[in-house]
Design an enzyme around this catalytic site. Structure first.
Site, PDB file in Angstrom:
ATOM      1  N   LYS A 130     -10.628   5.349  -6.568  1.00 27.74           N
ATOM      2  CA  LYS A 130     -10.450   6.224  -5.418  1.00 27.74           C
ATOM      3  C   LYS A 130      -9.308   5.768  -4.516  1.00 27.74           C
ATOM      4  CE  LYS A 130     -15.286   7.711  -5.152  1.00 27.74           C
ATOM      5  NZ  LYS A 130     -16.490   7.773  -4.293  1.00 27.74           N
ATOM      6  N   GLU A 131      -8.942   4.511  -4.619  1.00 31.51           N
ATOM      7  CA  GLU A 131      -7.892   3.991  -3.733  1.00 31.51           C
ATOM      8  C   GLU A 131      -6.553   3.911  -4.469  1.00 31.51           C
ATOM      9  OE1 GLU A 131      -9.136   0.794  -1.069  1.00 31.51           O
ATOM     10  OE2 GLU A 131     -11.234   1.245  -1.563  1.00 31.51           O
TER      11      GLU A 131
END
Length: 342
Positions: A130-131
């Site tokens: 997600k990052e």
């Protein structure tokens, strides 16, 4: 006459200093050194290497974002949005916590305390889908093709070179040097009675007194490094999602307040746009639930008193920012090409 004037002037300086340190302000005096782990002592060359890595988008899977995307020095090492933006431009579930003064961040880092060190935090951000959505084999393969990086890792980490551990150490070493500069409040603590306004002085008295803010925000960095449910609405379990202990539900780490005026919007969910809104939230007593911190109790302040607290918080902003962007090394070899240090 002249000696008398000088004597009175000296006594006034001593009295002012005593007033600052003798009324509970000594605990807010800034440390003059940065703590580093015994197994990762400070080395300016390693910090310089970490500085480049922190700002290098080649650490991300798509090579489109760096650590600084979520920890921007222009915004108190955060981002000016409620939810940080991750891979594929998808908003994350929380705001980006600041990297400022994390050398004093304690045993548990990030909003929910899932990282136990800056090394672990750096690793988690790089590999999170997600990052930054990357992997260390991918990062190492990519950076090893850049001669400057290859040379520096071999020189600074003899026998190891570029590995996940050495990349993590370089970034963490740099992050420990991200320290807020001297603020008007610091000059006041040191004895300059005119360093902050009368409004800010009244605000500090409220902050450390009737408003009860120092229950969670204490010491020179204004953080207890503990986790509290402060009554924000929402279904994010925070620390409870990590420990799986219902007693930890809705608890989030109390952030430090240095340069807080630069770090809007506020809270783990970015739900409060201004410092005034933050004060008013605490005045409301928050959402009532079993895990609500006992320190969170409804209280009343006038508009002028709220303004005084905000004036104090603004006095925590550094007076001079010294920062320069690193020069990133260029790609030296095309994919599949031979590697040479010549």
């Amino acid at each position: 006459m002249q000696k008398t004037t000088l004597l009175l002037f000296a006594m006034a300086i001593i009295l002012t200093a005593f007033q600052a340190t003798g009324t509970g302000l000594s605990e807010y005096q800034r440390p003059l050194t940065i703590p580093f782990p015994v197994d990762a002592p400070y080395d300016p060359r390693i910090a310089g290497l970490g500085n480049m890595l922190f700002f290098d988008p080649r650490l991300s899977g798509a090579q489109n974002m760096s650590c600084a995307n979520c920890h921007n020095p222009s915004f108190g090492w955060e981002t000016p949005v409620g939810h940080a933006i991750g891979a594929a431009s998808i908003p994350l579930g929380r705001s980006a916590p600041t990297t400022l003064n994390q050398a004093w961040g304690g045993e548990f880092l990030l909003w929910d305390g899932r990282a136990h060190s800056l090394e672990e935090q750096a690793s988690g951000s790089i590999t999170s889908t997600k990052e930054m959505n990357s992997s260390f084999p991918q990062v190492i393969e990519r950076l090893s093709r850049i001669i400057v990086y290859k040379q520096w890792f071999d020189k600074l980490f003899p026998g190891d070179g570029m590995t996940e551990a050495t990349i993590r150490r370089a970034i963490a070493t740099y992050e420990r040097t991200i320290v807020s500069g001297w603020a008007p409040f610091d000059r006041w603590v040191e004895g300059d009675a005119t360093a902050i306004s009368p409004a800010a002085q009244r605000g500090f008295k409220l902050f450390s007194g009737d408003a009860g803010c120092t229950a969670c925000h204490k010491g020179s960095n204004f953080s207890s490094n503990e986790f509290h449910d402060i009554g924000l609405p929402g279904d994010d379990l925070g620390r409870g999602g990590i420990t799986l202990d219902p007693n930890d539900d809705y608890k989030f780490k109390s952030p430090g307040l240095r340069n807080i005026a630069l770090r809007a919007p506020y809270m783990h969910d970015g739900s409060l746009p201004t410092l005034e809104a933050v004060v008013r939230h605490y005045m409301s007593g928050g959402a009532q639930r079993p895990t609500l911190a006992p320190e969170i109790k409804r209280f009343d302040l006038t508009d002028d008193q709220i303004a005084d607290i905000v004036a104090f918080l603004n006095s925590l902003t550094e007076e001079e920012t010294v920062f320069s962007m690193p020069v990133l090394p260029a790609n030296d070899l095309p994919p599949g090409g031979p590697l040479s240090l010549m």
